[in-house]
Design an enzyme around this catalytic site. Structure first.
Site, short mmCIF file in Angstrom:
data_model
loop_
_atom_site.label_atom_id
_atom_site.label_comp_id
_atom_site.label_asym_id
_atom_site.label_seq_id
_atom_site.Cartn_x
_atom_site.Cartn_y
_atom_site.Cartn_z
N HIS A 153 -9.40 16.11 12.07
CA HIS A 153 -10.98 16.63 11.43
C HIS A 153 -11.73 17.07 12.99
CE1 HIS A 153 -10.63 14.90 7.88
NE2 HIS A 153 -10.56 13.73 7.83
N ASP B 287 -5.50 16.10 2.44
CA ASP B 287 -6.20 15.33 3.04
C ASP B 287 -6.79 14.89 1.58
OD1 ASP B 287 -8.22 13.41 4.39
OD2 ASP B 287 -9.41 14.67 5.06
ZN LIG Z 1 -7.90 11.63 5.70
#
Ligand SMILES: [Zn+2]
Length: 460
Positions: free
Chosen positions: A275, A326
């Site tokens: 991220h 993810d």
């Molecule tokens: Zn993750």
């Protein structure tokens, strides 16, 4: 292994037609030459019609979350956020049994292969039995993930994940996080045992869940021990995904999460930051200089309302970027990359924002660099089609409307921006076809089992 006669291919040095590729018994490319130059032509070679491009490493996956994708999209209100989604995720994490995890992960991995991912970094924090007891001997949850990767035929970088606290300041774990707990000494021993089992397309790394979940001293000590075990071991961490996380970190430490991590001096080219959404310009510069790879999972970040990573700035700084699926809300590398560019177009009201100075094909630039940096993040010897790399590739149907009539060198642009995902026909991992004509050997089993499991795992 047969040779492969590729009609069209994107090699490390560009687009080529009619090439012969030799692969050894371990699935590595040993030779690439023009088909018409070989002594006996391409006799005996398997002819591959279509357009061959490097497979995409998936740098961030929580396979079990495939069972809840789509299931958190109803009864939403404007009060929902990452944090309310996390409660649903914990409910699933605390319900799933190893045999169920194996089916769910197989489904996720087969979908990845069909979408063009050829290896996956499995960031796994499911460690204990449902009642919170540790497994004695083999860890059935870890084994389930390895078995799923084996059945699917996807390259696996397995990342057992250290998870010890519920928030900054070494806050004790909450009841719903007990299944994730692993004391450091036992964790390091378990990782060492995993490393000994590495073979073929499987590689062991480690993840630190986040700075919330791993106190900094613990992280430093564990990272040091792991570097002693394997200096090139891939180390991953979720960082700066949420504004509340950044604020909590500042409250407790006086520093932002990326600052804190950068200050450890640990980051190098074997780290992957997941991220890094809320990064300052200075942090992006330091991350780029550290050579750590950043994995942006923009479909998940969009789904969870995380925020926007400043992709343009990071790439201009020479940052290394890759993608991942993810939460599995979207399993499609072309879509991840398309939205990296679209996000910038919407923000800057212009086009071609991520095209490179020396490469105007934005789809080509994004696919090529994400494949190469993704392979580095996974420590998998793939990411491009070249001698010495593993034969991980996908084949696009040149006759599909998204490809038909286009110049060969626009194929990756079409894959990203003309619905090319539907043109994906075959997938090879380590010299073995795992998807042919869009089908996988596990399809029947999954059709029978997966839906039933989703109903059970998400029942109220
Ligand atoms: Zn993750």
């Amino acid at each position: 292994m047969p040779d492969y006669h590729l009609e069209s291919v994107y090699l490390a040095d560009g687009w080529r037609r009619e090439m012969l590729v030799s692969i050894d018994e371990n699935g590595f490319i040993t030779d690439i030459r023009a088909a018409d130059q070989s002594p006996d032509g391409s006799r005996g070679a398997e002819y591959v019609a279509g357009i061959v491009v490097p497979g995409m490493p998936n740098a961030h996956s929580h396979a079990f979350q495939r069972a809840m994708a789509g299931n958190t999209e109803y009864r939403l209100s404007a009060r929902d956020s990452f944090w309310t989604w996390r409660q649903a995720m914990y409910a699933l994490a605390n319900r799933i049994e190893p045999d169920e995890l194996q089916v769910v992960a197989t489904q996720a991995y087969v979908e990845m292969l069909k979408a063009g991912y050829t290896s996956v970094a499995e960031f796994n924090y499911l460690h204990r039995r449902r009642n919170g007891d540790a497994y004695q001997g083999a860890n059935a949850l870890w084994d389930a993930l390895a078995a799923a990767a084996q059945t699917a035929g996807i390259g696996l970088t397995f990342l057992p994940t250290l998870y010890q606290s519920s928030d900054f300041g070494a806050q004790p774990l909450k009841a719903e996080q007990q299944r994730f707990h692993f004391p450091s000494d036992a964790f390091l021993r378990a990782v060492e045992a995993q490393v000994r089992q590495d073979h073929g397309t499987r590689r062991t790394g480690v993840a630190f869940h986040s700075l919330r979940a791993v106190p900094l001293d613990t992280l430093r000590a564990a990272a040091g021990a792991l570097r002693g075990m394997d200096p090139a071991m891939p180390l991953h961490i979720h960082v700066a995904e949420q504004l509340l996380e950044v604020e909590a970190c500042q409250r407790h430490t006086g520093r932002r999460p990326l600052e804190l991590l950068l200050d450890t001096g640990l980051l190098d080219q074997h780290w992957c930051l997941i991220h890094a959404t809320h990064a300052t310009a200075q942090e992006l510069e330091s991350v780029a200089a550290s050579r750590a790879v950043v994995c942006v999972s923009i479909s998940t970040e969009a789904n969870l309302g995380d925020g926007l990573f400043d992709t343009r700035r990071f790439l201009e700084l020479g940052g290394r970027l890759c993608v991942g699926s993810d939460s599995q809300a979207t399993v499609d590398p072309a879509e991840e990359l398309r939205w990296l560019e679209y996000q910038q177009r919407l923000r800057e009201t212009r086009r071609g924002v991520l095209a490179a100075a020396d490469e105007s094909h934005v789809g080509t630039v994004l696919w090529r660099s994400a494949a190469a940096h993704g392979a580095a993040a996974l420590s998998q010897p793939a990411g491009s089609i070249a001698v010495g790399r593993r034969a991980d590739w996908v084949v696009l149907d040149a006759e599909h409307p998204s490809m038909a009539g286009g110049a060969l060198d626009t194929s990756l642009d079409r894959l990203l921006f003309a619905g090319g995902r539907a043109a994906l026909r075959d997938t090879m991992v380590a010299g073995r076809w795992v998807v042919r004509d869009g089908r996988h050997a596990a399809d029947e089993m999954l059709r029978a089992d997966f839906g039933r499991l989703v109903a059970r795992l998400t029942a109220e």
